[in-house]
Design an enzyme around this catalytic site. Structure first.
Site, PDB file in Angstrom:
ATOM      1  CG  HIS A   1      40.174  42.716  43.616  1.00  0.00           C
ATOM      2  ND1 HIS A   1      40.325  43.383  42.420  1.00  0.00           N
ATOM      3  CD2 HIS A   1      41.392  42.163  43.878  1.00  0.00           C
ATOM      4  CE1 HIS A   1      41.568  43.253  41.984  1.00  0.00           C
ATOM      5  NE2 HIS A   1      42.234  42.501  42.844  1.00  0.00           N
TER       6      HIS A   1
ATOM      7  CD  GLU B   1      35.174  45.662  43.497  1.00  0.00           C
ATOM      8  OE1 GLU B   1      35.391  46.479  42.593  1.00  0.00           O
ATOM      9  OE2 GLU B   1      36.085  45.084  44.142  1.00  0.00           O
TER      10      GLU B   1
ATOM     11  N   GLY C   1      68.974  60.057  59.044  1.00  0.00           N
ATOM     12  CA  GLY C   1      69.454  61.199  59.794  1.00  0.00           C
ATOM     13  C   GLY C   1      69.327  62.484  58.996  1.00  0.00           C
TER      14      GLY C   1
ATOM     15  CG  LEU D   1      65.463  62.844  57.423  1.00  0.00           C
ATOM     16  CD1 LEU D   1      65.339  63.256  58.890  1.00  0.00           C
ATOM     17  CD2 LEU D   1      64.133  62.288  56.920  1.00  0.00           C
TER      18      LEU D   1
END
Length: 352
Positions: free
Chosen positions: A50, A52, A288, A292
């Protein structure tokens, strides 16, 4: 310098992991002493260290100055997953002050990382550039909080509002976007975990739905083909990238993973639930007008990206009409790009 300066740097670092860390969030970290950066890091790949950990590894094993401050764009984790808890590492390394951009909504963290640091006597400052940090991880946060992928709709239309012309005498559909816009679309693809089209798009356009024009991994190809009409020779079945087929008809002629839909199913919730189960945090819908339209009518969208070309078709399939105004517009080649979002974008120049 102010906390916001260093948190902005965390955000700049975090974006280096776009398209590489999912289903994990994007995170950047900076270790600062006074007005000087001691080390930096970001989450580079899923399963890897990660941010950190990367930052402290870059600093080295020597003692951390008592007045040093760790800035991190997302709350340090407090549980053991593929890597050990970052909160434990910060405590073990003797950090005195940690500044956090926003909390992690993952139930395994959800404030416990911050609480663990404070219980260890560490001063923790929270919600620094919080809106920007949440926007950067909107895919991850939406997935955790709404239990579905973050949904991005994308289409190209002519200046007079059509997606395509009705073909005549077998004439190929005319292109709307130019190569610079194609490059942009491939960058968008590289940043999402999945890409989706319907069977009509496969039948008419035979798209590859992969990443070719930029560096990056290709997304999972999701095909909605309830009636099994996508030709066996379609490029989405070529095996170059993974494909997940949703259908009511088991296909024995294609070697892809399939999810069988029941005739009574509303397919979109089934698709989204299955993708969420697979920890797919985001999906780019390049279908298409019919596909959508289903997303828009069901109010299942988070962003929309509309490419507007210069050409005129005069007739054809109308493009979707968005219920909101675009938050941002810019030029790409000879086209205009409109970006829509249901979220309030904290900065109009922010990376999409």
């Amino acid at each position: 310098m102010e906390h916001t300066t260093w948190m902005q740097r965390c955000l700049q670092l975090a974006v280096n992991g776009a398209g590489l860390v999912a289903p994990n969030p994007l995170v950047g970290a900076v270790l600062v002493q006074g007005d000087r950066i001691l080390s930096e890091g970001w989450h580079r790949a899923h399963g890897g260290p990660h941010a950190e950990v990367e930052c402290l590894s870059a600093f080295g094993e020597t003692g951390i100055p008592a007045d040093a401050v760790m800035y991190v764009s997302l709350e340090p984790c407090s549980h053991k997953g593929l890597t050990p808890p970052c909160a434990d590492l910060l405590i073990a390394r003797g950090m005195r002050t940690v500044v956090v951009g926003c909390s992690d909504p993952d139930p395994r963290v959800a404030g416990t990382g911050i609480a663990k640091l404070r219980e260890a006597g560490i001063t923790v400052i929270t919600d620094v550039l919080g809106d920007q940090c949440r926007w950067q991880n909107r895919r991850f946060i939406t997935s955790v909080e709404e239990e579905r992928p973050y949904i991005i709709l994308k289409w190209a239309r002519t200046s007079d509002g059509f997606l395509d012309q009705h073909p005549r005498s077998g004439r190929l559909v005319q292109r709307i976007s130019s190569f610079p816009s194609d490059v942009l679309v491939h960058r968008w693809r590289s940043e999402e975990q999945a890409i989706m089209v319907g069977s009509r798009t496969v039948l008419n356009d035979d798209p590859q739905l992969d990443v070719r024009h930029v560096a990056g991994r290709s997304p999972l190809r999701v095909i909605m083909d309830r009636n099994g009409i996508a030709p066996v020779a379609s490029r989405v079945f070529d095996g170059i990238a993974s494909t997940l087929l949703f259908t009511q008809v088991l296909r024995t002629d294609v070697e892809v993973e399939q999810v069988i839909l029941q005739p009574e199913d509303n397919p979109l919730p089934v698709v989204l639930a299955e993708l969420h189960r697979r920890k797919v945090r985001s999906i780019l819908v390049e279908g298409g007008a019919e596909l959508l339209g289903h997303f828009l009518r069901n109010n299942l969208w988070d962003e929309a990206r509309e490419i507007i070309g210069e050409s005129l078709f005069l007739n054809g399939t109308p493009a979707p009409r968005m219920p909101v105004h675009p938050q941002r517009s810019f030029a790409s080649g000879s086209e205009r790009i409109h970006l829509y979002s249901r979220l309030l974008q904290p900065d109009p120049t922010w990376h999409w």
